[in-house]
Design an enzyme around this catalytic site. Structure first.
Site, mmCIF file in Angstrom:
data_model
loop_
_atom_site.group_PDB
_atom_site.id
_atom_site.type_symbol
_atom_site.label_atom_id
_atom_site.label_comp_id
_atom_site.label_asym_id
_atom_site.label_seq_id
_atom_site.Cartn_x
_atom_site.Cartn_y
_atom_site.Cartn_z
ATOM 1 N N ARG A 159 0.820 -1.215 0.000
ATOM 2 C CA ARG A 159 0.000 0.000 0.000
ATOM 3 C C ARG A 159 0.855 1.267 0.000
ATOM 4 O O ARG A 159 0.633 2.193 -0.775
ATOM 5 C CB ARG A 159 -0.902 0.023 1.249
ATOM 6 C CG ARG A 159 -2.056 -0.958 1.254
ATOM 7 C CD ARG A 159 -2.902 -0.686 2.501
ATOM 8 N NE ARG A 159 -4.042 -1.580 2.614
ATOM 9 C CZ ARG A 159 -4.015 -2.736 3.279
ATOM 10 N NH1 ARG A 159 -2.893 -3.130 3.864
ATOM 11 N NH2 ARG A 159 -5.100 -3.484 3.355
ATOM 12 N N SER A 182 6.372 -10.539 -4.863
ATOM 13 C CA SER A 182 5.432 -11.123 -5.825
ATOM 14 C C SER A 182 5.150 -10.114 -6.931
ATOM 15 O O SER A 182 5.476 -8.932 -6.804
ATOM 16 C CB SER A 182 4.119 -11.497 -5.118
ATOM 17 O OG SER A 182 3.553 -10.354 -4.491
ATOM 18 N N ILE A 237 11.545 4.777 5.043
ATOM 19 C CA ILE A 237 10.359 5.026 5.873
ATOM 20 C C ILE A 237 9.741 3.695 6.323
ATOM 21 O O ILE A 237 8.606 3.655 6.770
ATOM 22 C CB ILE A 237 9.309 5.890 5.143
ATOM 23 C CG1 ILE A 237 9.018 5.386 3.715
ATOM 24 C CG2 ILE A 237 9.796 7.331 5.066
ATOM 25 C CD1 ILE A 237 8.046 4.264 3.619
ATOM 26 N N ARG A 239 11.288 0.196 8.246
ATOM 27 C CA ARG A 239 11.758 -0.088 9.597
ATOM 28 C C ARG A 239 13.264 0.082 9.585
ATOM 29 O O ARG A 239 13.931 -0.191 8.588
ATOM 30 C CB ARG A 239 11.377 -1.504 10.049
ATOM 31 C CG ARG A 239 9.943 -1.642 10.517
ATOM 32 C CD ARG A 239 9.724 -0.918 11.845
ATOM 33 N NE ARG A 239 8.364 -1.078 12.352
ATOM 34 C CZ ARG A 239 7.401 -0.159 12.228
ATOM 35 N NH1 ARG A 239 7.653 0.956 11.551
ATOM 36 N NH2 ARG A 239 6.217 -0.353 12.741
ATOM 37 N N GLU A 268 16.446 2.348 17.160
ATOM 38 C CA GLU A 268 15.630 3.485 17.564
ATOM 39 C C GLU A 268 15.246 3.406 19.049
ATOM 40 O O GLU A 268 14.870 2.335 19.517
ATOM 41 C CB GLU A 268 14.370 3.472 16.681
ATOM 42 C CG GLU A 268 13.546 4.713 16.675
ATOM 43 C CD GLU A 268 12.463 4.658 15.605
ATOM 44 O OE1 GLU A 268 11.336 5.035 15.923
ATOM 45 O OE2 GLU A 268 12.757 4.241 14.466
ATOM 46 N N HIS A 286 10.853 9.702 13.447
ATOM 47 C CA HIS A 286 9.744 8.783 13.187
ATOM 48 C C HIS A 286 8.411 9.544 13.091
ATOM 49 O O HIS A 286 7.470 9.298 13.845
ATOM 50 C CB HIS A 286 9.664 7.705 14.278
ATOM 51 C CG HIS A 286 9.050 6.431 13.778
ATOM 52 N ND1 HIS A 286 9.601 5.189 13.996
ATOM 53 C CD2 HIS A 286 7.927 6.195 13.045
ATOM 54 C CE1 HIS A 286 8.836 4.249 13.448
ATOM 55 N NE2 HIS A 286 7.823 4.848 12.864
#
Length: 319
Positions: A159, A182, A237, A239, A268, A286
Protein backbone atom coordinates in the site's frame (compact mmCIF):
# COMPACT_ATOMS: atom_id res chain seq x y z
CA UNK A 1 -22.55 -6.45 31.27
CA UNK A 2 -19.09 -6.09 32.80
CA UNK A 3 -16.78 -4.06 30.63
CA UNK A 4 -13.61 -5.67 29.35
CA UNK A 5 -10.37 -4.53 30.93
CA UNK A 6 -8.16 -2.87 28.31
CA UNK A 7 -4.71 -1.32 28.53
CA UNK A 8 -3.54 1.33 26.08
CA UNK A 9 0.25 1.25 26.15
CA UNK A 10 0.52 4.87 24.95
CA UNK A 11 -1.68 7.90 25.35
CA UNK A 12 -3.82 8.52 22.25
CA UNK A 13 -5.66 11.62 20.98
CA UNK A 14 -8.55 12.78 23.16
CA UNK A 15 -11.28 11.67 20.73
CA UNK A 16 -9.94 8.11 20.82
CA UNK A 17 -9.59 8.10 24.60
CA UNK A 18 -13.16 9.33 25.05
CA UNK A 19 -14.55 6.50 22.92
CA UNK A 20 -12.28 3.93 24.56
CA UNK A 21 -13.39 5.06 28.02
CA UNK A 22 -17.03 4.53 27.01
CA UNK A 23 -16.34 1.07 25.61
CA UNK A 24 -14.00 -0.47 28.16
CA UNK A 25 -12.75 -0.56 31.71
CA UNK A 26 -9.79 1.47 30.53
CA UNK A 27 -6.26 1.93 31.77
CA UNK A 28 -3.94 4.33 29.94
CA UNK A 29 -0.24 3.91 30.48
CA UNK A 30 1.22 7.40 30.84
CA UNK A 31 4.77 6.58 29.76
CA UNK A 32 5.87 7.19 26.17
CA UNK A 33 8.70 4.65 26.32
CA UNK A 34 8.31 1.00 25.26
CA UNK A 35 6.78 -1.40 27.77
CA UNK A 36 9.23 -3.29 29.96
CA UNK A 37 9.15 -7.10 30.08
CA UNK A 38 7.50 -6.95 33.52
CA UNK A 39 4.83 -4.57 32.20
CA UNK A 40 4.11 -6.86 29.26
CA UNK A 41 3.85 -9.93 31.50
CA UNK A 42 1.57 -8.10 33.92
CA UNK A 43 -0.56 -6.89 31.03
CA UNK A 44 -1.03 -10.39 29.66
CA UNK A 45 -2.13 -11.56 33.10
CA UNK A 46 -4.37 -8.64 34.14
CA UNK A 47 -6.13 -7.31 31.03
CA UNK A 48 -8.57 -8.79 28.52
CA UNK A 49 -6.96 -6.83 25.70
CA UNK A 50 -4.04 -4.50 25.10
CA UNK A 51 -2.96 -1.94 22.55
CA UNK A 52 0.81 -2.29 22.15
CA UNK A 53 2.84 -0.19 19.75
CA UNK A 54 6.31 0.24 18.30
CA UNK A 55 9.02 -0.99 20.66
CA UNK A 56 6.80 -3.20 22.82
CA UNK A 57 8.73 -6.42 22.27
CA UNK A 58 6.20 -9.22 22.75
CA UNK A 59 8.71 -12.00 22.19
CA UNK A 60 8.34 -15.75 22.40
CA UNK A 61 9.95 -15.59 25.86
CA UNK A 62 7.24 -13.23 27.10
CA UNK A 63 4.44 -15.48 25.83
CA UNK A 64 6.09 -18.68 27.06
CA UNK A 65 5.45 -17.72 30.67
CA UNK A 66 1.75 -18.34 30.04
CA UNK A 67 -0.40 -21.15 28.80
CA UNK A 68 -3.43 -19.16 27.79
CA UNK A 69 -3.06 -15.62 29.19
CA UNK A 70 -6.09 -13.62 30.24
CA UNK A 71 -5.24 -11.13 27.48
CA UNK A 72 -6.44 -12.71 24.25
CA UNK A 73 -5.99 -9.77 21.86
CA UNK A 74 -3.13 -7.42 21.05
CA UNK A 75 -4.57 -4.61 18.94
CA UNK A 76 -1.39 -3.01 17.66
CA UNK A 77 -1.26 0.73 17.03
CA UNK A 78 0.50 0.86 13.67
CA UNK A 79 0.96 -1.32 10.61
CA UNK A 80 4.36 -2.79 11.44
CA UNK A 81 4.24 -5.73 13.85
CA UNK A 82 7.84 -6.95 13.80
CA UNK A 83 7.93 -6.26 17.56
CA UNK A 84 5.32 -8.99 18.13
CA UNK A 85 6.12 -12.68 17.63
CA UNK A 86 3.01 -13.68 15.68
CA UNK A 87 3.67 -17.41 15.84
CA UNK A 88 4.12 -17.30 19.62
CA UNK A 89 0.98 -15.17 20.01
CA UNK A 90 -1.10 -17.64 18.01
CA UNK A 91 0.35 -20.59 19.91
CA UNK A 92 -0.90 -19.04 23.13
CA UNK A 93 -4.33 -18.15 21.79
CA UNK A 94 -3.68 -14.44 21.37
CA UNK A 95 -5.13 -12.61 18.37
CA UNK A 96 -3.02 -9.82 16.86
CA UNK A 97 -4.39 -6.96 14.76
CA UNK A 98 -2.89 -3.83 13.20
CA UNK A 99 -3.98 -0.58 11.54
CA UNK A 100 -3.35 -0.70 7.78
CA UNK A 101 -4.88 1.84 5.44
CA UNK A 102 -5.00 4.65 7.97
CA UNK A 103 -1.23 5.16 7.75
CA UNK A 104 -0.71 4.84 3.99
CA UNK A 105 -0.95 8.40 2.71
CA UNK A 106 0.70 10.02 5.72
CA UNK A 107 3.70 7.71 5.48
CA UNK A 108 3.96 8.25 1.73
CA UNK A 109 3.92 12.01 2.33
CA UNK A 110 6.87 11.69 4.72
CA UNK A 111 8.73 9.67 2.08
CA UNK A 112 8.26 12.53 -0.37
CA UNK A 113 9.33 15.03 2.30
CA UNK A 114 12.56 13.11 2.87
CA UNK A 115 13.11 12.62 -0.85
CA UNK A 116 12.90 16.34 -1.54
CA UNK A 117 14.81 17.37 1.57
CA UNK A 118 17.70 15.04 0.78
CA UNK A 119 17.83 15.72 -2.96
CA UNK A 120 17.60 19.51 -2.56
CA UNK A 121 19.78 19.63 0.58
CA UNK A 122 17.02 21.33 2.56
CA UNK A 123 18.19 20.21 6.00
CA UNK A 124 21.71 21.39 5.28
CA UNK A 125 20.37 24.68 3.94
CA UNK A 126 18.22 25.35 6.97
CA UNK A 127 21.18 24.72 9.27
CA UNK A 128 23.20 27.20 7.24
CA UNK A 129 20.57 29.91 7.62
CA UNK A 130 20.10 29.25 11.33
CA UNK A 131 23.85 29.39 11.90
CA UNK A 132 24.03 32.98 10.69
CA UNK A 133 26.79 32.02 8.24
CA UNK A 134 24.73 32.37 5.05
CA UNK A 135 26.31 35.03 2.85
CA UNK A 136 23.52 35.25 0.28
CA UNK A 137 22.47 33.62 -2.98
CA UNK A 138 24.88 32.77 -5.75
CA UNK A 139 24.56 30.51 -8.84
CA UNK A 140 26.55 27.53 -7.56
CA UNK A 141 25.41 27.51 -3.93
CA UNK A 142 24.32 24.14 -2.50
CA UNK A 143 23.48 22.49 -5.79
CA UNK A 144 21.42 19.38 -5.33
CA UNK A 145 19.50 16.82 -7.39
CA UNK A 146 16.55 17.98 -9.51
CA UNK A 147 13.83 15.43 -8.70
CA UNK A 148 11.35 15.98 -11.53
CA UNK A 149 11.78 13.46 -14.33
CA UNK A 150 14.25 11.28 -12.46
CA UNK A 151 13.99 7.54 -11.77
CA UNK A 152 12.74 6.30 -8.39
CA UNK A 153 13.33 2.76 -7.19
CA UNK A 154 10.90 1.44 -4.59
CA UNK A 155 11.67 -1.53 -2.37
CA UNK A 156 8.29 -3.06 -1.50
CA UNK A 157 5.20 -2.32 -3.57
CA UNK A 158 2.50 -2.70 -0.92
CA UNK A 159 0.00 0.00 0.00
CA UNK A 160 2.64 2.50 1.05
CA UNK A 161 5.03 1.70 -1.79
CA UNK A 162 2.25 2.21 -4.33
CA UNK A 163 1.20 5.50 -2.69
CA UNK A 164 4.80 6.74 -2.98
CA UNK A 165 4.99 5.56 -6.59
CA UNK A 166 1.78 7.39 -7.50
CA UNK A 167 3.12 10.62 -6.05
CA UNK A 168 6.40 10.20 -7.90
CA UNK A 169 4.78 9.40 -11.25
CA UNK A 170 1.85 11.81 -11.27
CA UNK A 171 3.40 14.59 -9.21
CA UNK A 172 6.98 14.61 -10.45
CA UNK A 173 6.90 12.77 -13.78
CA UNK A 174 9.34 10.17 -12.48
CA UNK A 175 10.02 6.75 -13.96
CA UNK A 176 9.03 4.14 -11.37
CA UNK A 177 11.00 0.93 -10.87
CA UNK A 178 10.38 -1.49 -8.03
CA UNK A 179 11.24 -4.81 -6.45
CA UNK A 180 8.63 -6.89 -4.68
CA UNK A 181 8.41 -10.51 -3.55
CA UNK A 182 5.43 -11.12 -5.82
CA UNK A 183 4.19 -9.69 -9.10
CA UNK A 184 2.06 -6.58 -8.81
CA UNK A 185 -0.51 -4.98 -11.08
CA UNK A 186 -0.70 -1.23 -10.56
CA UNK A 187 -2.79 1.48 -12.20
CA UNK A 188 0.15 3.59 -13.40
CA UNK A 189 3.38 2.97 -15.30
CA UNK A 190 5.85 1.02 -13.16
CA UNK A 191 8.44 -1.62 -13.99
CA UNK A 192 9.29 -4.54 -11.71
CA UNK A 193 12.98 -5.48 -11.72
CA UNK A 194 14.56 -8.72 -10.59
CA UNK A 195 17.01 -7.70 -7.89
CA UNK A 196 17.87 -5.00 -5.39
CA UNK A 197 21.25 -4.38 -6.96
CA UNK A 198 19.66 -3.99 -10.40
CA UNK A 199 17.20 -1.52 -8.90
CA UNK A 200 19.99 0.35 -7.12
CA UNK A 201 22.05 0.69 -10.29
CA UNK A 202 19.18 2.15 -12.30
CA UNK A 203 17.54 4.65 -9.96
CA UNK A 204 18.36 8.18 -8.84
CA UNK A 205 16.43 7.81 -5.59
CA UNK A 206 15.80 4.54 -3.77
CA UNK A 207 13.00 4.31 -1.21
CA UNK A 208 12.63 1.47 1.30
CA UNK A 209 8.94 0.76 1.91
CA UNK A 210 9.04 -2.91 2.83
CA UNK A 211 7.73 -4.44 6.09
CA UNK A 212 10.19 -5.08 8.90
CA UNK A 213 10.93 -8.42 10.51
CA UNK A 214 13.47 -11.23 10.36
CA UNK A 215 12.99 -11.75 6.61
CA UNK A 216 13.94 -8.18 5.73
CA UNK A 217 16.58 -7.42 8.38
CA UNK A 218 19.60 -5.82 6.65
CA UNK A 219 17.93 -6.36 3.29
CA UNK A 220 19.65 -3.20 2.14
CA UNK A 221 23.37 -3.38 2.83
CA UNK A 222 26.81 -2.64 1.43
CA UNK A 223 26.19 -4.47 -1.86
CA UNK A 224 23.12 -2.35 -2.58
CA UNK A 225 24.82 0.94 -1.72
CA UNK A 226 27.83 -0.06 -3.85
CA UNK A 227 25.51 -0.55 -6.83
CA UNK A 228 23.93 2.91 -6.51
CA UNK A 229 25.01 5.89 -8.60
CA UNK A 230 27.36 8.33 -6.85
CA UNK A 231 24.73 11.07 -7.18
CA UNK A 232 21.85 8.91 -5.90
CA UNK A 233 19.90 9.31 -2.68
CA UNK A 234 18.40 6.73 -0.30
CA UNK A 235 15.19 7.14 1.75
CA UNK A 236 13.90 4.83 4.49
CA UNK A 237 10.36 5.03 5.87
CA UNK A 238 9.97 1.27 6.52
CA UNK A 239 11.76 -0.09 9.60
CA UNK A 240 15.23 0.82 10.75
CA UNK A 241 16.64 -2.70 10.72
CA UNK A 242 15.75 -3.15 7.04
CA UNK A 243 18.98 -1.21 6.49
CA UNK A 244 22.48 -2.12 7.61
CA UNK A 245 23.08 1.21 9.31
CA UNK A 246 26.85 0.80 9.43
CA UNK A 247 26.92 0.20 5.67
CA UNK A 248 24.76 3.27 5.10
CA UNK A 249 27.09 5.43 7.22
CA UNK A 250 30.07 4.13 5.24
CA UNK A 251 28.36 4.91 1.93
CA UNK A 252 27.46 8.43 3.03
CA UNK A 253 30.87 9.14 4.55
CA UNK A 254 32.82 7.97 1.51
CA UNK A 255 30.59 9.73 -1.01
CA UNK A 256 29.50 6.42 -2.49
CA UNK A 257 25.98 7.89 -2.46
CA UNK A 258 25.06 11.57 -2.38
CA UNK A 259 22.63 11.61 0.51
CA UNK A 260 19.90 9.95 2.53
CA UNK A 261 16.65 10.76 4.31
CA UNK A 262 15.67 8.65 7.32
CA UNK A 263 12.55 8.51 9.47
CA UNK A 264 13.50 5.23 11.19
CA UNK A 265 16.68 3.80 12.70
CA UNK A 266 18.16 0.39 13.37
CA UNK A 267 18.29 0.82 17.16
CA UNK A 268 15.63 3.48 17.56
CA UNK A 269 15.63 5.90 19.38
CA UNK A 270 19.43 5.64 19.47
CA UNK A 271 20.95 7.31 16.43
CA UNK A 272 24.71 6.79 15.93
CA UNK A 273 26.93 9.82 16.47
CA UNK A 274 28.49 9.15 13.07
CA UNK A 275 25.09 9.49 11.40
CA UNK A 276 24.12 12.63 13.30
CA UNK A 277 27.42 14.26 12.35
CA UNK A 278 26.84 13.93 8.61
CA UNK A 279 25.50 16.89 6.65
CA UNK A 280 24.32 14.74 3.76
CA UNK A 281 21.59 12.93 5.68
CA UNK A 282 18.18 14.20 6.79
CA UNK A 283 17.09 12.76 10.16
CA UNK A 284 13.45 12.82 11.29
CA UNK A 285 12.10 11.44 14.61
CA UNK A 286 9.74 8.78 13.19
CA UNK A 287 7.16 11.28 11.93
CA UNK A 288 5.57 8.89 9.42
CA UNK A 289 2.02 9.08 10.79
CA UNK A 290 2.42 12.16 13.00
CA UNK A 291 -0.71 14.06 11.98
CA UNK A 292 -3.68 14.47 14.33
CA UNK A 293 -6.33 13.09 12.00
CA UNK A 294 -4.16 10.12 11.06
CA UNK A 295 -3.47 9.19 14.67
CA UNK A 296 -7.19 9.50 15.46
CA UNK A 297 -8.03 7.20 12.53
CA UNK A 298 -5.41 4.70 13.72
CA UNK A 299 -6.75 4.80 17.27
CA UNK A 300 -10.32 4.28 16.12
CA UNK A 301 -9.17 1.30 14.07
CA UNK A 302 -7.55 -0.16 17.19
CA UNK A 303 -10.85 0.21 19.03
CA UNK A 304 -12.81 -1.35 16.13
CA UNK A 305 -10.48 -4.35 16.25
CA UNK A 306 -10.91 -4.72 20.01
CA UNK A 307 -14.71 -4.39 19.85
CA UNK A 308 -14.98 -7.01 17.10
CA UNK A 309 -12.82 -9.44 19.07
CA UNK A 310 -14.81 -9.02 22.27
CA UNK A 311 -18.08 -9.38 20.32
CA UNK A 312 -16.92 -12.74 18.99
CA UNK A 313 -16.44 -11.46 15.45
CA UNK A 314 -13.25 -11.63 13.42
CA UNK A 315 -11.46 -8.30 13.78
CA UNK A 316 -11.31 -6.36 10.50
CA UNK A 317 -7.49 -6.24 10.63
CA UNK A 318 -6.60 -9.61 12.10
CA UNK A 319 -3.15 -10.86 11.16
Amino acid sequence: MTQKKVLLARRLPDAVLARADDLFDLTVREKTTPMTPSEMRAGLAIYDGMMPSLGDQFSEEIFNEFGRPRCRVLANFGVGINHIDLDAARAHGVTVTNTPGAVTDATADIAMTLMLMSARRAGEGERLVRSGAWEGWHPTQMLGLHVTGKTVGIVGMGRIGQAIARRCHFGFGMEVLYVNRSAKTVAFPATQVDSLTDLAARCDIMVAATPGGAETRHLIGADVFAAMKPGAHFVNISRGDVVDEAALIAALTSGQIAGAGLDVYEHEPQVPDALRALDNVVLLPHLGTAAEEVRVDMGMMVLDNLVAHFDGREPPNKL
